[in-house]
Design an enzyme around this catalytic site. Structure first.
Site, PDB file in Angstrom:
ATOM      1  N   CYS A 170       0.868  -1.177   0.000  1.00 41.64           N
ATOM      2  CA  CYS A 170       0.000   0.000   0.000  1.00 41.64           C
ATOM      3  C   CYS A 170       0.908   1.232   0.000  1.00 41.64           C
ATOM      4  CB  CYS A 170      -0.896  -0.004   1.236  1.00 41.64           C
ATOM      5  SG  CYS A 170      -1.837   1.539   1.428  1.00 41.64           S
ATOM      6  N   ASP A 183      -0.003  -5.813   0.295  1.00 41.53           N
ATOM      7  CA  ASP A 183      -1.262  -6.114  -0.390  1.00 41.53           C
ATOM      8  C   ASP A 183      -1.069  -7.403  -1.165  1.00 41.53           C
ATOM      9  OD1 ASP A 183      -2.944  -4.000   0.362  1.00 41.53           O
ATOM     10  OD2 ASP A 183      -2.118  -2.686  -1.165  1.00 41.53           O
TER      11      ASP A 183
END
Length: 142
Positions: free
Chosen positions: A38, A45
């Site tokens: 992120c 992520d």
């Protein structure tokens, strides 16, 4: 092609001639272990990418595709940006008749995100879908 295929992340996508350019056929790649970070929090992520493509003259080579996806591991990227960048890079490398990328992002903050991006080559028209009759499954017993 490099003499020694890379064993490190790389943004370079290698291609080879389509072995059947006279027909439309779908190549599907499943990438279940995509990771990036992120860009706001730095937290990891994770996503499952599905790439469906109908090649024209060139196909993408799998090892380079693997190294390409690996190259995102330590990058910060928004879901929408990374999905569209991957689409752009695949189109630039292969100039396909059609490509659709579906990115199913795992939960972050209680929200799942799916991003679908696609490209159609100008002037390309897909063949009509053949609808076959559906038959019930047979088990061999009455």
């Amino acid at each position: 092609m490099p003499v020694d295929p890379p064993s490190a992340p790389s943004k370079e996508l290698h291609v080879f001639p389509n072995p059947a350019p006279e027909r439309d056929y779908v190549i599907q790649f499943q990438v279940p272990e995509f990771t990036c970070h992120c860009p706001l929090t730095g937290q990891p992520d994770f996503a499952h990418f599905t790439i469906d493509m109908i090649c024209d003259k060139l196909c993408v080579e799998l090892k380079s595709l693997k190294m390409y996806f690996w190259s995102y591991r330590n990058e910060g990227a928004f879901h929408e940006k990374v999905t569209n960048t991957i689409l752009d890079d695949m189109v630039k490398a292969t100039d396909p008749r059609f490509i659709r990328i579906t990115a199913k992002w795992y939960v972050r903050g209680g929200i799942y995100t799916n991003v679908v991006a696609e490209h159609r080559k100008k002037g390309w028209k897909p063949e009509a879908v053949v609808v076959l009759p559906q038959h019930p499954s047979q088990t061999g017993t009455l």
